[in-house]
Motif scaffolding. Structure first.
Motif, short mmCIF file in Angstrom:
data_model
loop_
_atom_site.label_atom_id
_atom_site.label_comp_id
_atom_site.label_asym_id
_atom_site.label_seq_id
_atom_site.Cartn_x
_atom_site.Cartn_y
_atom_site.Cartn_z
N GLY A 28 0.75 -1.42 -0.27
CA GLY A 28 -0.34 0.45 -0.15
C GLY A 28 1.02 0.86 0.15
N LYS A 108 -2.25 -1.38 7.01
CA LYS A 108 -2.61 -0.28 6.97
C LYS A 108 -2.55 0.44 8.80
CE LYS A 108 -7.73 -0.22 6.00
NZ LYS A 108 -9.08 -0.34 5.82
N LEU A 143 -4.50 9.43 -4.47
CA LEU A 143 -5.18 8.13 -3.76
C LEU A 143 -4.61 7.61 -2.98
CD1 LEU A 143 -8.03 6.81 -6.43
CD2 LEU A 143 -8.39 8.60 -4.28
N PHE A 145 -3.18 3.99 -1.83
CA PHE A 145 -3.37 2.51 -2.16
C PHE A 145 -3.25 1.80 -0.96
CE2 PHE A 145 -1.84 5.35 -6.18
CZ PHE A 145 -2.69 4.77 -7.10
N PRO A 146 -4.79 1.18 -1.16
CA PRO A 146 -4.51 0.02 -0.51
C PRO A 146 -3.14 -1.08 -0.79
CG PRO A 146 -6.65 0.14 -0.84
CD PRO A 146 -5.55 1.39 -1.45
N THR A 148 -2.46 -4.84 -2.20
CA THR A 148 -2.75 -5.86 -2.35
C THR A 148 -2.56 -7.06 -2.10
OG1 THR A 148 -2.03 -4.02 -4.29
CG2 THR A 148 -2.43 -6.58 -5.37
N ASP A 182 -3.26 -0.23 -8.40
CA ASP A 182 -4.73 0.27 -8.15
C ASP A 182 -5.43 -0.62 -8.48
OD1 ASP A 182 -4.22 0.01 -10.48
OD2 ASP A 182 -5.10 1.41 -11.66
N SER A 184 -5.63 -3.50 -5.89
CA SER A 184 -5.98 -3.30 -4.61
C SER A 184 -7.31 -2.98 -4.25
CB SER A 184 -4.84 -2.86 -3.55
OG SER A 184 -4.86 -1.09 -4.43
N PHE A 185 -7.52 -1.74 -5.44
CA PHE A 185 -8.82 -1.62 -4.73
C PHE A 185 -10.34 -2.06 -4.98
CE2 PHE A 185 -7.14 2.52 -5.24
CZ PHE A 185 -7.15 3.55 -4.18
N GLU A 188 -9.43 -4.36 -1.76
CA GLU A 188 -9.78 -4.62 -0.17
C GLU A 188 -11.78 -4.92 -0.47
OE1 GLU A 188 -9.14 -0.99 1.92
OE2 GLU A 188 -9.67 -0.62 -0.01
#
Length: 279
Positions: A28, A108, A143, A145-146, A148, A182, A184-185, A188
């Motif tokens: 992330g 996170k 953004l 990014f979370p 992945t 991206d 990762s969205f 998530e």
């Protein structure tokens, strides 16, 4: 349930080979920018100034300690300053300096901790040098990014399908990367799967990184990606007894778009995506 798959080309992996792993595969990430303000003046009389360049330099060095002295060595993290803008003359100390960079981690919690400490370090170090600092984490609305994360169940599905198509020896495990994605969205929200498709052919010479201005494409890899995406979709749909229709539609999509474009986008029940890298 929606189950997305995404394949990304790799210049370091031999053609006909795929690599992936279960669990976190891409970090992330977030971005930051800070304006460090002091008092400008002539370089010959620095005692009459408050030098933001010296202050920013101390900030950058201190930011490196967040990983080397505060992070668990087994919890991979990165803080990189890639932007330093200040001054326009050899003999003038500027009023302010702008620095910017990125921070990355595989959880996170670590990302939240890094964000908090980056702000504290920048403001604190600037204050020590008699400067002020404003820190912005929404740099040009970029953004966060979370991480992945690959589903364990889909990992088994991927290994089975890729192994049947490419051979078990050509389906390899890999270490996670600090790059962000991206995709990762998707992961998530729902279980998903991300993998790398090789396109390196030694007979054609070494390929430059996909982030290099000298990057070139080995289009011989496209049929592998198209066929694998179609197979992933068809095999997943087989449990719903729709495999004949989906295999036909998926392969038709590959033929119509996959061999002639840089981006292969294959959408089906498990949303299947194959694209060239973005970040």
């Amino acid at each position: 349930m929606l189950k997305p798959f995404l394949g990304c080309i790799s210049t370091r992996t031999p053609i006909g080979t795929v690599t992936s792993r279960t669990g976190p595969i891409m970090a992330g990430s977030g971005f930051f920018e800070a304006v460090i303000s002091g008092k400008g003046g002539h370089a010959a009389i620095p005692q009459h100034t408050i030098d933001p360049i010296v202050s920013a330099s101390n900030v950058i060095v201190s930011l490196q300690h967040l990983v080397s002295r505060e992070a668990d060595p087994l919890d991979s993290q990165v803080v990189t300053v890639g932007k330093f803008q200040g001054g326009g003359a050899f003999n003038v100390i500027p009023d302010s300096v702008t620095i910017g960079g990125t921070f990355r981690a595989f959880s996170k919690e670590s990302l939240i901790q890094l964000k908090q400490r980056i702000k504290e370090v920048i403001i604190g170090q600037a204050t020590v040098q008699r400067c002020s600092a404003i820190v912005d984490f929404s740099v040009e609305k970029k953004l966060f990014f979370p991480v992945t994360i690959n589903s364990e169940h889909l990992h088994e599905h991927f290994q089975s399908v890729a192994g049947d198509m490419l051979g078990v020896r050509n389906v390899k495990d890999m270490q996670p990367l600090m790059g962000s994605e991206d995709f990762s969205f998707f992961t998530e929200v729902v279980p998903g799967y991300y993998y790398f498709l090789g396109m390196q052919n030694d007979a054609r010479g070494k390929l430059e990184s996909s982030h290099s201005p000298n990057f070139t494409i080995n289009e011989d890899a496209l049929p592998y990606g198209s066929a694998l995406q179609a197979s992933l979709a068809a095999r997943a749909f087989s449990s719903f007894k729709w495999h004949t229709l989906i295999a036909y539609e998926a392969m038709k999509s590959c033929i119509n778009t996959g061999f002639n474009t840089m981006n292969l986008l294959l959408l089906s029940l498990p949303v299947n995506l194959f694209k060239w890298p973005i970040l």
